[in-house]
Design an enzyme around this catalytic site. Structure first.
Site, PDB file in Angstrom:
ATOM      1  N   HIS A 218       0.816  -1.203   0.000  1.00  0.00           N
ATOM      2  CA  HIS A 218       0.000   0.000   0.000  1.00  0.00           C
ATOM      3  C   HIS A 218       0.852   1.255   0.000  1.00  0.00           C
ATOM      4  CE1 HIS A 218      -3.106   2.811   0.018  1.00  0.00           C
ATOM      5  NE2 HIS A 218      -2.344   3.466   0.860  1.00  0.00           N
ATOM      6  N   TYR A 222       1.757   5.301  -2.559  1.00  0.00           N
ATOM      7  CA  TYR A 222       2.076   6.718  -2.270  1.00  0.00           C
ATOM      8  C   TYR A 222       3.491   7.055  -2.691  1.00  0.00           C
ATOM      9  CZ  TYR A 222      -2.393   6.607  -0.161  1.00  0.00           C
ATOM     10  OH  TYR A 222      -3.730   6.442  -0.006  1.00  0.00           O
ATOM     11  N   HIS A 372     -10.024   1.041 -10.724  1.00  0.00           N
ATOM     12  CA  HIS A 372      -9.590   2.062  -9.745  1.00  0.00           C
ATOM     13  C   HIS A 372      -8.127   2.434  -9.965  1.00  0.00           C
ATOM     14  CE1 HIS A 372      -8.148   3.758  -5.961  1.00  0.00           C
ATOM     15  NE2 HIS A 372      -7.413   2.683  -5.744  1.00  0.00           N
ATOM     16  N   PHE A 373      -7.269   1.418 -10.074  1.00  0.00           N
ATOM     17  CA  PHE A 373      -5.862   1.824 -10.030  1.00  0.00           C
ATOM     18  C   PHE A 373      -5.328   2.343 -11.356  1.00  0.00           C
ATOM     19  CE2 PHE A 373      -4.780  -2.928 -10.071  1.00  0.00           C
ATOM     20  CZ  PHE A 373      -4.087  -2.944 -11.267  1.00  0.00           C
ATOM     21  N   HIS A 374      -6.063   2.129 -12.452  1.00  0.00           N
ATOM     22  CA  HIS A 374      -5.608   2.826 -13.655  1.00  0.00           C
ATOM     23  C   HIS A 374      -6.012   4.297 -13.617  1.00  0.00           C
ATOM     24  CE1 HIS A 374      -4.664  -1.225 -15.050  1.00  0.00           C
ATOM     25  NE2 HIS A 374      -3.844  -0.634 -15.887  1.00  0.00           N
ATOM     26  N   ARG A 435     -10.914  -9.919 -11.917  1.00  0.00           N
ATOM     27  CA  ARG A 435      -9.645  -9.391 -12.413  1.00  0.00           C
ATOM     28  C   ARG A 435      -8.711 -10.578 -12.646  1.00  0.00           C
ATOM     29  NH1 ARG A 435      -6.335  -6.767  -7.246  1.00  0.00           N
ATOM     30  NH2 ARG A 435      -4.807  -6.421  -8.887  1.00  0.00           N
ATOM     31  N   ARG A 436      -7.572 -10.326 -13.289  1.00  0.00           N
ATOM     32  CA  ARG A 436      -6.521 -11.334 -13.446  1.00  0.00           C
ATOM     33  C   ARG A 436      -7.049 -12.669 -13.956  1.00  0.00           C
ATOM     34  NH1 ARG A 436      -2.977 -10.004  -7.974  1.00  0.00           N
ATOM     35  NH2 ARG A 436      -1.760  -8.412  -8.998  1.00  0.00           N
TER      36      ARG A 436
HETATM   37 FE1  HAS Z   1      -5.938   2.469  -4.099  1.00  0.00          FE
HETATM   38  C1  HAS Z   1      -6.367  -0.940  -4.375  1.00  0.00           C
HETATM   39  C2  HAS Z   1      -8.010   2.530  -1.376  1.00  0.00           C
HETATM   40  C3  HAS Z   1      -5.346   5.844  -3.683  1.00  0.00           C
HETATM   41  C4  HAS Z   1      -3.340   2.282  -6.323  1.00  0.00           C
HETATM   42  N1  HAS Z   1      -5.054   0.975  -5.162  1.00  0.00           N
HETATM   43  C5  HAS Z   1      -5.388  -0.355  -5.153  1.00  0.00           C
HETATM   44  C6  HAS Z   1      -4.529  -1.067  -6.048  1.00  0.00           C
HETATM   45  C7  HAS Z   1      -3.645  -0.160  -6.572  1.00  0.00           C
HETATM   46  C8  HAS Z   1      -3.999   1.121  -6.008  1.00  0.00           C
HETATM   47  C9  HAS Z   1      -2.518  -0.436  -7.540  1.00  0.00           C
HETATM   48  O1  HAS Z   1      -9.086   0.510   0.650  1.00  0.00           O
HETATM   49  C10 HAS Z   1      -4.623  -2.564  -6.366  1.00  0.00           C
HETATM   50  C11 HAS Z   1      -3.684  -3.412  -5.598  1.00  0.00           C
HETATM   51  C12 HAS Z   1      -3.813  -4.833  -6.062  1.00  0.00           C
HETATM   52  O2  HAS Z   1      -3.228  -5.161  -7.110  1.00  0.00           O
HETATM   53  O3  HAS Z   1      -4.525  -5.603  -5.431  1.00  0.00           O
HETATM   54  N2  HAS Z   1      -6.604   3.925  -2.818  1.00  0.00           N
HETATM   55  C13 HAS Z   1      -7.471   3.741  -1.799  1.00  0.00           C
HETATM   56  C14 HAS Z   1      -7.749   5.019  -1.150  1.00  0.00           C
HETATM   57  C15 HAS Z   1      -6.987   5.954  -1.812  1.00  0.00           C
HETATM   58  C16 HAS Z   1      -6.269   5.252  -2.836  1.00  0.00           C
HETATM   59  C17 HAS Z   1      -8.667   5.280  -0.010  1.00  0.00           C
HETATM   60  N3  HAS Z   1      -4.626   3.814  -4.861  1.00  0.00           N
HETATM   61  C18 HAS Z   1      -4.530   5.141  -4.542  1.00  0.00           C
HETATM   62  C19 HAS Z   1      -3.429   5.731  -5.261  1.00  0.00           C
HETATM   63  C20 HAS Z   1      -2.853   4.724  -5.999  1.00  0.00           C
HETATM   64  C21 HAS Z   1      -3.621   3.534  -5.741  1.00  0.00           C
HETATM   65  C22 HAS Z   1      -3.019   7.177  -5.147  1.00  0.00           C
HETATM   66  C23 HAS Z   1      -1.703   4.736  -6.929  1.00  0.00           C
HETATM   67  C24 HAS Z   1      -0.942   5.741  -7.189  1.00  0.00           C
HETATM   68  N4  HAS Z   1      -7.015   1.081  -3.097  1.00  0.00           N
HETATM   69  C25 HAS Z   1      -7.730   1.300  -1.968  1.00  0.00           C
HETATM   70  C26 HAS Z   1      -8.213   0.013  -1.441  1.00  0.00           C
HETATM   71  C27 HAS Z   1      -7.754  -0.976  -2.295  1.00  0.00           C
HETATM   72  C28 HAS Z   1      -6.999  -0.280  -3.306  1.00  0.00           C
HETATM   73  C29 HAS Z   1      -9.028  -0.223  -0.239  1.00  0.00           C
HETATM   74  C30 HAS Z   1      -7.986  -2.493  -2.174  1.00  0.00           C
HETATM   75  C31 HAS Z   1      -9.075  -2.936  -3.045  1.00  0.00           C
HETATM   76  C32 HAS Z   1      -9.202  -4.438  -3.046  1.00  0.00           C
HETATM   77  O4  HAS Z   1     -10.156  -4.951  -2.421  1.00  0.00           O
HETATM   78  O5  HAS Z   1      -8.375  -5.141  -3.645  1.00  0.00           O
HETATM   79  C33 HAS Z   1      -6.898   7.443  -1.446  1.00  0.00           C
HETATM   80  O6  HAS Z   1      -5.547   7.804  -1.209  1.00  0.00           O
HETATM   81  C34 HAS Z   1      -7.489   8.325  -2.472  1.00  0.00           C
HETATM   82  C35 HAS Z   1      -7.546   9.777  -2.028  1.00  0.00           C
HETATM   83  C36 HAS Z   1      -7.761  10.685  -3.195  1.00  0.00           C
HETATM   84  C37 HAS Z   1      -8.643  11.659  -3.263  1.00  0.00           C
HETATM   85  C38 HAS Z   1      -8.760  12.450  -4.556  1.00  0.00           C
HETATM   86  C39 HAS Z   1      -8.287  13.882  -4.450  1.00  0.00           C
HETATM   87  C40 HAS Z   1      -8.391  14.541  -5.785  1.00  0.00           C
HETATM   88  C41 HAS Z   1      -7.421  15.291  -6.363  1.00  0.00           C
HETATM   89  C42 HAS Z   1      -7.667  15.856  -7.734  1.00  0.00           C
HETATM   90  C43 HAS Z   1      -8.141  17.304  -7.686  1.00  0.00           C
HETATM   91  C44 HAS Z   1      -8.340  17.823  -9.048  1.00  0.00           C
HETATM   92  C45 HAS Z   1      -8.088  19.103  -9.441  1.00  0.00           C
HETATM   93  C46 HAS Z   1      -8.264  19.430 -10.894  1.00  0.00           C
HETATM   94  C47 HAS Z   1      -7.578  20.172  -8.535  1.00  0.00           C
HETATM   95  C48 HAS Z   1      -9.548  12.002  -2.159  1.00  0.00           C
HETATM   96  C49 HAS Z   1      -6.134  15.629  -5.673  1.00  0.00           C
HETATM   97  C50 HAS Z   1      -9.331  20.468 -11.137  1.00  0.00           C
HETATM   98  C51 HAS Z   1      -9.618  20.458 -12.589  1.00  0.00           C
HETATM   99  C52 HAS Z   1      -9.711  21.565 -13.378  1.00  0.00           C
HETATM  100  C53 HAS Z   1      -9.955  21.392 -14.830  1.00  0.00           C
HETATM  101  C54 HAS Z   1      -9.553  22.926 -12.880  1.00  0.00           C
HETATM  102 CU    CU Z   2      -3.975   0.377  -0.640  1.00  0.00          CU
END
Ligand code: HAS
Ligand code: CU
Length: 549
Positions: A218, A222, A372-374, A435-436
């Site tokens: 995990h 980050y 999700h992760f893409h 998946r997979r």
């Molecule tokens: Fe995740 C599974 C929960 C973030 C990557 N995640 C994965 C896997 C990967 C991955 C690779 O709780 C699969 C692993 C595997 O192969 O089994 N993930 C989260 C949560 C967050 C999160 C709560 N994940 C990421 C990030 C990753 C990533 C970052 C890669 C870089 N994830 C999970 C969970 C699983 C999981 C479970 C397990 C699922 C399962 O059952 O297998 C949080 O950190 C997300 C917080 C993000 C936000 C978004 C903020 C938005 C922003 C954009 C603002 C936009 C602007 C643009 C300003 C709250 C910063 C404005 C636009 C204009 C045009 C002006």
């Molecule tokens: Cu995770």
């Protein structure tokens, strides 16, 4: 800033090697969607099977590329912001370890002896060289980090009252997280998996290897994300034509990542029977905590972009969005970074779905998860790497961008592709699409109970999106290699655009020091992981023999 030739070359190799391998990684991405949609059923053109290709795809794109890039970008960031170059011997040692390790692991995967996917926990078993290679890649990245720490400590001695530049703070925090989390995977690989893979120990504690893996796995996400965050805070406001709304917000976000990036790995194991539900719930709640720094980032960067749009003459509530330099080829980094942010809105929201203990039951091990992760690692992370690799290559070689217009559209094309692709996967996931799994095989026999007609449309969407992503990838390669091999036109330098800050904030010492944060990090880690590890030790009755796919 001028940077000496040997260091320049090291950084350039650290960009070139993984991008070269990425050609294999991206090819297998395309093969994935082709297999899953049932266009080709058995083996790819290179005669690599489904799980072998999927392993190459995951390991190259998500582990090799990201680690090399984080080190290359870290070298450049520390050198540029602290005006001190990395030590040549340390950087060379780090490079050799990383390249050597990568070659070992690549051999094992290409020889079909390590089809264990990028989450290489037991009982899937790989050739010992795969494990050793990954370990060397990791140790190589540590060497670079240790060198930056000595540079930083010397710099800090001379600059006690000056805030550490945000980009350097982010780099040091990121590699601290990386160092701590990779200790667990080093233990897993060296103490548990290699002896088992050599046949010295007949069985292995699967839950323990999974738990150690996710302690690392995990936090790994980050480690991928933070270089992109450094760019969002320190570069994006500048290239948008504005200022960073709050530098302090960035510092706080990075320190919260330091505290909460690791002690939440159990959210990948909500279904693991060996681990008790109390600690699953605790780590589930902490997972919501780690979303806070991303929300802070979302609002801070949105405010910075609004300021940029208004400085460009926008009036009214939303007009500032359209004033931003989306297709300006002189600030192409803007396109790469803004598209990543847009994808991350969806990546973040789907992450919060995953983190919900009960909703996780619906999506775990379905196509929803790669959906999700893409939107995360193939969103903000990958786009930041693509844009910055071109930027650094062009600066460090003193060469002009090859086909600048194409370079400007790559991130948009990629984003359209990812949105379609992830929609297909997530929709399918909600319909139970696993998946997979080589789903195409089930299409051969519609009478079989494995066949599900609902997944035809979702895998077709995956194919369409994946095809667009592949095309964007090819265009990126043309720009990257075209730039790399063109004629030098300027002096090689490294000069990042640097955002000014909007509010002049007073220096708050607690947000410019490591010790109290490191102590707090250790306490939280201990409390969150001791029960999980104890559970895996107490509930391991038999252990598992190796399993080969
Ligand atoms: Fe995740 C599974 C929960 C973030 C990557 N995640 C994965 C896997 C990967 C991955 C690779 O709780 C699969 C692993 C595997 O192969 O089994 N993930 C989260 C949560 C967050 C999160 C709560 N994940 C990421 C990030 C990753 C990533 C970052 C890669 C870089 N994830 C999970 C969970 C699983 C999981 C479970 C397990 C699922 C399962 O059952 O297998 C949080 O950190 C997300 C917080 C993000 C936000 C978004 C903020 C938005 C922003 C954009 C603002 C936009 C602007 C643009 C300003 C709250 C910063 C404005 C636009 C204009 C045009 C002006
Ligand atoms: Cu995770």
């Amino acid at each position: 800033m001028h940077i000496s030739k040997p260091i320049r070359n090291i950084i350039l190799i650290e960009l070139f090697v993984p991008v070269l391998l990425l050609t294999i990684g991206i090819y297998h991405g395309l093969m994935q969607v082709i297999y899953r949609a049932g266009v080709i059923h058995q083996s790819s053109f290179a005669k690599l099977d489904y799980y072998q290709g999927l392993t190459l795809h995951g390991v190259i794109n998500a582990i090799v590329l990201t680690t090399f890039f984080a080190v290359a970008f870290g070298h450049a960031t520390v050198a540029f912001h602290l005006k001190r170059e990395p030590n040549y011997k340390a950087s060379m040692l780090s490079l050799c370890l990383m390249v050597g390790g990568t070659l070992m692991a690549a051999w094992a995967m290409l020889a079909g002896k390590a089809s264990v996917l990028y989450t290489f926990y037991a009982p899937l078993k790989a050739h010992p060289l795969f494990y050793l290679g990954t370990a060397l890649l990791i140790v190589g990245s540590w060497v670079a980090f240790f060198d930056w720490v000595t540079i930083y400590l010397k710099w800090k001695k001379d600059n006690r009252e000056v805030n550490t530049p945000l980009a350097v703070l982010g780099t040091l925090i990121n590699f601290t997280i990386w160092f701590v989390c990779t200790l667990a995977v080093a233990y897993e690989v060296l103490v548990l998996l290699i002896p088992w893979s050599m046949g010295w120990t007949p069985t292995v504690n699967v839950s323990l290897t999974r738990t150690l893996f996710w302690f690392f796995g995990h936090a790994l996400v980050y480690f991928w994300l933070l270089p992109a965050y450094i760019m969002f805070y320190t570069i994006l406001p500048k290239v948008a034509g504005g200022k960073l709304y709050s530098e302090l917000a960035g510092r706080i976000a990075f320190f919260v990542f330091l505290l909460l990036s690791i002690p939440i790995g159990v959210h990948h194991q909500f279904g693991d029977p060996a681990i008790g539900r109390g600690i699953k719930l605790t780590q589930g709640i902490l997972t919501f905590g780690v979303a806070i720094p991303s929300f802070i980032t979302a609002f801070t960067i949105a405010a910075s972009l609004e300021y940029a749009g208004r400085k460009r003459g926008a009036k009214g509530l939303w007009n500032w969005v359209w004033k931003l330099p989306f297709f300006d080829k002189n600030v192409y980094l803007f396109g790469y970074l803004i598209n990543g942010l847009i994808l991350f809105i969806f990546g973040g929201l789907t992450g919060l779905v995953n983190a919900s203990y009960s909703l996780n039951n619906v999506i775990h091990n379905t196509a929803w998860v790669p959906g999700h992760f893409h939107l995360t690692v193939a969103g903000p992370v990958f786009l930041a790497i693509l844009g910055m690799s071109i930027f650094m290559t062009s600066q460090l070689t003193g060469k002009k961008i090859f086909l600048p217009k194409i370079n400007t559209i790559v991130p948009y094309l990629w984003t359209v592709g990812v949105l379609i692709f992830s929609t297909g996967l997530m929709w399918g996931g909600l319909l139970g699409e696993p998946r997979r799994t080589n789903l195409g095989l089930t299409y051969l026999n519609p009478e079989s109970e494995l066949y599900n007609p609902y997944w035809v449309i979702t895998t077709m969407l995956g194919l369409a999106g994946g095809g667009i992503m592949f095309t964007a990838g090819l265009l990126y390669f043309v720009v990257f290699f075209g730039t790399f091999f063109s004629k030098r036109t300027a002096e090689p330098v490294i000069d990042f655009p640097v955002s000014e800050v909007y509010h002049t904030e007073k220096r708050i010492p607690i947000f410019d020091t490591f010790r109290p944060w490191l102590i707090a990090m250790a306490i939280i880690l201990f409390m969150a992981y001791l029960p999980a590890i104890m559970d895996t030790l107490n509930n391991n009755r038999k252990g598992a023999p190796p399993y080969l796919p």
